[in-house]
Design an enzyme around this catalytic site. Structure first.
Site, PDB file in Angstrom:
ATOM      1  N   VAL A  13      -7.199  -3.796  -5.400  1.00 51.60           N
ATOM      2  CA  VAL A  13      -7.310  -2.767  -6.297  1.00 51.60           C
ATOM      3  C   VAL A  13      -7.591  -3.862  -7.332  1.00 51.60           C
ATOM      4  CG1 VAL A  13      -5.687  -1.750  -8.182  1.00 51.60           C
ATOM      5  CG2 VAL A  13      -4.887  -1.999  -5.449  1.00 51.60           C
ATOM      6  N   GLY A 108       6.759 -13.212  -2.955  1.00 51.99           N
ATOM      7  CA  GLY A 108       4.565 -12.695  -3.067  1.00 51.99           C
ATOM      8  C   GLY A 108       4.813 -12.091  -4.591  1.00 51.99           C
ATOM      9  N   ASP A 110       2.558  -9.837  -5.765  1.00 49.77           N
ATOM     10  CA  ASP A 110       3.213  -9.178  -5.692  1.00 49.77           C
ATOM     11  C   ASP A 110       4.435  -8.711  -6.089  1.00 49.77           C
ATOM     12  OD1 ASP A 110       3.912  -9.362  -3.228  1.00 49.77           O
ATOM     13  OD2 ASP A 110       3.316  -7.413  -2.533  1.00 49.77           O
TER      14      ASP A 110
END
Length: 276
Positions: A13, A108, A110
């Site tokens: 994204v 992670g 994110d």
């Protein structure tokens, strides 16, 4: 403007952020072999459709859970935007929060960024549910420390496994069943019920167990592309934050840009939030 890039297992994204506003948002399938030149051609065309040129990008920040994709994103920043990409979790944009788990380095990017953004926007103990390739449930305490969480197969992965393993089952769209009945009268209806209501039951059950273990009031925040698919049929979410990872990246860049290491709660203008 800031170009914030969230490279996930399924999609990358790209978001163009100005202050507290997301001016553009685009996604492309994750492919570690995709070159910086390919990204540049694709992104330049999308920027132009929104009335922008590459010159509006002054800084780039990247969060990735796909290490092989990072190099080409760094080349994209240096070659086409003439700036060095900041990498979330590395100086000067370290996490700036306690990671209270057995293997902190395995968290992670994110999930760490989501935790930072969630605490900048909401006080208290939090559960952040991210509906992506995997569905993750992350717990952080009222001080902002990451305490751990849960990784479950994403709903698309679950459906793929079901269809792949059962030769006679058709591929179906992931959507809410036509009725609230959980007694399916045909194969397709039964699959919709199993995937959709089964997934809601899993989320509600896991959140209930997490809340009981935390033992204090908890705010549940949902993010990820599929969060809105479930919100009409469960009251487990307190907030929907559709762009939580992009928000977190923008906050981290802003903090580094003005010389701080941690974005304090409430210190950043909020991007769009929905209360359920």
């Amino acid at each position: 403007m800031l170009l914030a890039i969230d490279a996930g297992n399924t999609n990358v994204v790209f978001a163009l952020v100005e202050g507290s506003d997301i001016r553009g948002r685009w996604r492309i399938a994750t492919d570690p072999r995709r070159t910086a030149d390919e990204y540049a051609v694709w992104l330049s065309q999308l920027l132009a459709l929104e009335g922008y040129t590459r010159d509006v990008v002054e800084a780039v920040i990247v969060a990735t859970v796909v290490p092989r994709a990072l190099h080409n994103l760094q080349v994209l920043a240096s070659k086409y935007f003439r700036t060095e990409a900041l990498i979330a979790g590395r100086a000067p944009v370290e996490w700036g929060m306690a990671i209270d788990v057995d293997e902190p380095a395995s968290l992670g990017a994110d999930r760490a960024v989501n935790t930072i953004a969630a605490h900048a926007l909401h006080p208290g103990d939090l559960i952040v549910i991210d509906f992506g390739t995997a569905t993750t449930l992350d717990v952080s305490d009222y001080r902002g420390a990451y305490k751990g969480g849960i990784i479950a197969p994403g709903i698309n992965l679950s459906l793929d496994a079901l269809v792949t393993a059962a030769a006679k089952l058709p591929r179906i769209a992931i959507e809410a069943p036509a009725t609230a009945s959980v007694i399916g009268r045909n194969t397709v209806d039964q699959m919709h019920i199993g995937i959709y209501w089964g997934y809601i039951a899993m989320i509600e059950g896991l959140v209930a167990r997490l809340k009981a273990e935390v033992g204090r009031p908890v705010t549940v925040i949902a993010t990820g592309g599929l969060a809105t698919l479930f919100e009409r049929h469960t009251d487990v979410f307190d907030r929907i934050e559709p762009d939580l990872t992009i928000q977190g990246l923008a906050m981290m860049w802003q903090s580094a840009h003005i010389g701080r290491t941690t974005p304090p709660p409430g210190d950043h203008p909020a991007l769009p939030t929905r209360k359920i």
